[in-house]
Write a protein that holds these residues in place. Structure first.
Motif, PDB file in Angstrom:
ATOM      1  N   GLN A  24       0.832  -1.209   0.000  1.00 25.41           N
ATOM      2  CA  GLN A  24       0.000   0.000   0.000  1.00 25.41           C
ATOM      3  C   GLN A  24       0.867   1.260   0.000  1.00 25.41           C
ATOM      4  N   ALA A  25       1.946   1.219   0.757  1.00 26.15           N
ATOM      5  CA  ALA A  25       2.847   2.370   0.823  1.00 26.15           C
ATOM      6  C   ALA A  25       3.504   2.630  -0.529  1.00 26.15           C
ATOM      7  N   ASN A  26       3.891   1.565  -1.205  1.00 24.75           N
ATOM      8  CA  ASN A  26       4.522   1.732  -2.518  1.00 24.75           C
ATOM      9  C   ASN A  26       3.548   2.305  -3.543  1.00 24.75           C
ATOM     10  N   LEU A  27       2.256   2.023  -3.374  1.00 24.96           N
ATOM     11  CA  LEU A  27       1.250   2.567  -4.284  1.00 24.96           C
ATOM     12  C   LEU A  27       1.113   4.087  -4.141  1.00 24.96           C
ATOM     13  N   ILE A  28       1.475   4.619  -2.971  1.00 24.80           N
ATOM     14  CA  ILE A  28       1.395   6.072  -2.778  1.00 24.80           C
ATOM     15  C   ILE A  28       2.791   6.705  -2.731  1.00 24.80           C
ATOM     16  N   LYS A  29       3.773   5.979  -3.249  1.00 19.57           N
ATOM     17  CA  LYS A  29       5.148   6.481  -3.217  1.00 19.57           C
ATOM     18  C   LYS A  29       5.279   7.851  -3.877  1.00 19.57           C
ATOM     19  N   ASP A  30       4.643   8.041  -5.020  1.00 18.81           N
ATOM     20  CA  ASP A  30       4.769   9.324  -5.718  1.00 18.81           C
ATOM     21  C   ASP A  30       4.269  10.475  -4.841  1.00 18.81           C
ATOM     22  N   GLU A  31       3.198  10.239  -4.095  1.00 20.42           N
ATOM     23  CA  GLU A  31       2.689  11.283  -3.205  1.00 20.42           C
ATOM     24  C   GLU A  31       3.687  11.584  -2.089  1.00 20.42           C
ATOM     25  N   ILE A  32       4.247  10.536  -1.505  1.00 24.50           N
ATOM     26  CA  ILE A  32       5.204  10.733  -0.408  1.00 24.50           C
ATOM     27  C   ILE A  32       6.436  11.475  -0.919  1.00 24.50           C
TER      28      ILE A  32
ATOM     29  N   PRO B 130       8.574   4.979   1.207  1.00 27.09           N
ATOM     30  CA  PRO B 130       7.450   4.083   1.500  1.00 27.09           C
ATOM     31  C   PRO B 130       7.740   3.123   2.650  1.00 27.09           C
ATOM     32  N   THR B 131       8.983   2.664   2.734  1.00 18.18           N
ATOM     33  CA  THR B 131       9.353   1.782   3.847  1.00 18.18           C
ATOM     34  C   THR B 131       9.134   2.489   5.173  1.00 18.18           C
ATOM     35  N   GLY B 132       9.602   3.737   5.268  1.00 11.11           N
ATOM     36  CA  GLY B 132       9.436   4.498   6.507  1.00 11.11           C
ATOM     37  C   GLY B 132       7.981   4.722   6.852  1.00 11.11           C
ATOM     38  N   ALA B 133       7.160   5.037   5.850  1.00 11.39           N
ATOM     39  CA  ALA B 133       5.729   5.238   6.092  1.00 11.39           C
ATOM     40  C   ALA B 133       5.086   3.950   6.597  1.00 11.39           C
TER      41      ALA B 133
ATOM     42  N   LEU C 176       3.663  11.779   7.005  1.00 11.92           N
ATOM     43  CA  LEU C 176       2.474  12.110   6.217  1.00 11.92           C
ATOM     44  C   LEU C 176       2.002  10.874   5.439  1.00 11.92           C
ATOM     45  N   GLY C 177       2.956  10.115   4.913  1.00  5.84           N
ATOM     46  CA  GLY C 177       2.598   8.870   4.243  1.00  5.84           C
ATOM     47  C   GLY C 177       1.923   7.895   5.195  1.00  5.84           C
ATOM     48  N   ALA C 178       2.462   7.809   6.409  1.00  9.81           N
ATOM     49  CA  ALA C 178       1.861   6.940   7.426  1.00  9.81           C
ATOM     50  C   ALA C 178       0.455   7.405   7.772  1.00  9.81           C
ATOM     51  N   ALA C 179       0.244   8.717   7.814  1.00 13.88           N
ATOM     52  CA  ALA C 179      -1.080   9.264   8.106  1.00 13.88           C
ATOM     53  C   ALA C 179      -2.099   8.767   7.077  1.00 13.88           C
ATOM     54  N   LYS C 180      -1.686   8.740   5.819  1.00 15.13           N
ATOM     55  CA  LYS C 180      -2.582   8.253   4.759  1.00 15.13           C
ATOM     56  C   LYS C 180      -2.824   6.749   4.903  1.00 15.13           C
ATOM     57  N   LEU C 181      -1.769   5.992   5.208  1.00 18.49           N
ATOM     58  CA  LEU C 181      -1.933   4.553   5.402  1.00 18.49           C
ATOM     59  C   LEU C 181      -2.846   4.239   6.582  1.00 18.49           C
ATOM     60  N   LEU C 182      -2.741   5.014   7.639  1.00 13.85           N
ATOM     61  CA  LEU C 182      -3.590   4.800   8.812  1.00 13.85           C
ATOM     62  C   LEU C 182      -5.049   5.068   8.477  1.00 13.85           C
TER      63      LEU C 182
ATOM     64  N   ARG D 180       9.812  16.441  -1.521  1.00 13.54           N
ATOM     65  CA  ARG D 180      10.480  17.408  -2.395  1.00 13.54           C
ATOM     66  C   ARG D 180       9.983  18.831  -2.149  1.00 13.54           C
ATOM     67  N   HIS D 181       8.696  18.977  -1.871  1.00 15.60           N
ATOM     68  CA  HIS D 181       8.175  20.312  -1.569  1.00 15.60           C
ATOM     69  C   HIS D 181       8.828  20.851  -0.296  1.00 15.60           C
TER      70      HIS D 181
END
Length: 394
Positions: free
Chosen positions: A7-15, A376-379, A110-116, A20-21
């Motif tokens: 699931q984390a890898n699927l949102i990698k681009d967002e993370i 993604p691993t960290g998320a 932030l990635g973890a927030a989405k996964l949760l 980068r921002h």
């Protein structure tokens, strides 16, 4: 839950876009208005109701379908005051730089927030997401704690994670017990009486006093601390005078005391104060020792460390976890949490030279580059750790 990394890898681009921002817009210290707004906006878009509990300190919570305890996940958001010299397309241009990876930490949480949110039905209790300022200045964690970050709901355990350049990508490193040194940042102001260099007897030379203080302070380590107790006293600033033939009226020295024992750190600081004031008086001057900031040694709760790293084998594999005892002398202000609740601090490898020649530069270096593939691993690590700990500690 076994597909959380997927699931984390699927949102990698967002993370990656979060990272980068934040990387391109670094802010230093206690006041991070642009970063704070960005993080709060992203959390709000995900369905959270983030709150700013102190200047640039953010808290957001997510409750599961069943009641339970509260697990805190923390990321730091501040950068360092240094000019970036990487070749990244998103390199910062404002004289600050995320050379310690805090942009990575914020993006992973932030990635973890989405996964949760995607797995909210699996949460048995509450996960508290914390984004804090000024880790580098050692004031952020203390301010968050004073502002009540560990209350409402009361936190039962806390975890933070830090990327590390030079460590193989996706390797999780975890110390058992006290693993990161405490640090006292200090300033010594030595006051004498300026005069012409041809007539030193008409003044009081603060450079002479400062040199004697510098030498005497090192004797604390060699003659007053047991040899098996690590202590490092470093002077990184020694400033005084503007002309070669004029004895100045003042010298300023700054440095750090690092130890793996809080009481030893307090002992060293106390003895340093005796030496500073006594030496100055002996040479007819005055001197003051000022504590600029401090952080205690960081202690991982061994039971929590063993439990959580056991879960993480599902994410990074049996060979992806390295547990160790002992510690180094770097410092981290997450330590303040470890004196309030059972806490765990993990290191996540973010790229070594043998993976990519751009990786592996030292932390706090103007050319440091982190491997974004670990995001993604960290998320997943954040989300998986929280969900499993809450499930198994009802």
């Amino acid at each position: 839950m076994n597909n959380l990394l997927e699931q984390a890898n699927l949102i990698k681009d967002e993370i990656v876009s979060y990272r980068r921002h934040i990387h391109a817009n670094p802010e230093v210290g206690t006041h991070l208005p642009t970063t704070t707004k960005y993080v709060m906006d992203k959390l709000t878009e995900m369905g959270y109701e983030p709150k700013e509990i102190c200047d640039s300190g953010i808290v957001a919570t997510i409750e599961g379908s069943k009641p339970g305890k509260t697990f805190l996940l923390r990321a730091d958001m501040d950068a360092l005051p240094m000019e970036e010299s990487t070749a990244c397309d998103f390199a910062a241009k404002n004289g600050a730089m995320h050379s310690c990876g805090h942009d990575m930490h914020t993006a992973m949480l932030l990635g973890a927030a989405k996964l949760l949110k995607q797995n909210q039905d699996k949460i048995e209790g509450t996960v508290k997401l914390v984004f804090q300022p000024d880790e580098e200045g050692f004031t952020g964690a203390k301010k968050m704690i004073e502002a009540g970050v560990l209350q409402n709901p009361k936190v039962d355990a806390a975890m933070a994670m830090h990327v590390n350049s030079g460590t193989p990508s996706n390797l999780v490193v975890c110390g058992l017990g006290t693993s990161i040194g405490g640090c006292n940042r200090f300033r010594i102001v030595v006051k004498g009486h300026g005069c012409h260099g041809a007539m030193p007897e008409t003044g009081v030379d603060p450079i002479n006093i400062a040199v004697h203080i510098y030498q005497a302070v090192q004797e604390i380590v060699t003659r007053e601390i047991v040899a098996t107790q690590p202590v490092v006293i470093t002077f990184g600033k020694f400033a005084g005078g503007d002309a070669p033939n004029i004895i100045p009226g003042e010298v300023v020295m700054e440095g750090t005391i690092r130890t793996l024992d809080k009481a030893v750190g307090e002992q060293v600081f106390s003895r340093m104060n005796d030496i500073v004031t006594g030496t100055a008086k002996m040479f007819r001057g005055e001197a003051e020792l000022i504590e600029l900031s401090s952080v205690p040694p960081l202690t991982n709760d061994k039971a929590l460390a063993n439990e959580v790293t056991g879960y993480l084998k599902d994410i990074v594999g049996e060979q992806g976890i390295w547990l160790f005892e002992g510690g180094g002398m770097g410092s981290e202000d997450f330590a303040s949490y470890s004196y309030e609740v059972p806490s765990l601090y993990l290191i996540l490898g973010a790229g070594a030279k043998n993976e990519n020649p751009e990786f592996g530069e030292p932390m706090h270096n103007t050319k440091v580059v982190f491997n974004e593939d670990v995001l993604p691993t960290g998320a997943a690590i954040h989300a998986y750790s929280a969900i499993n700990w809450l499930k198994n500690n009802k």
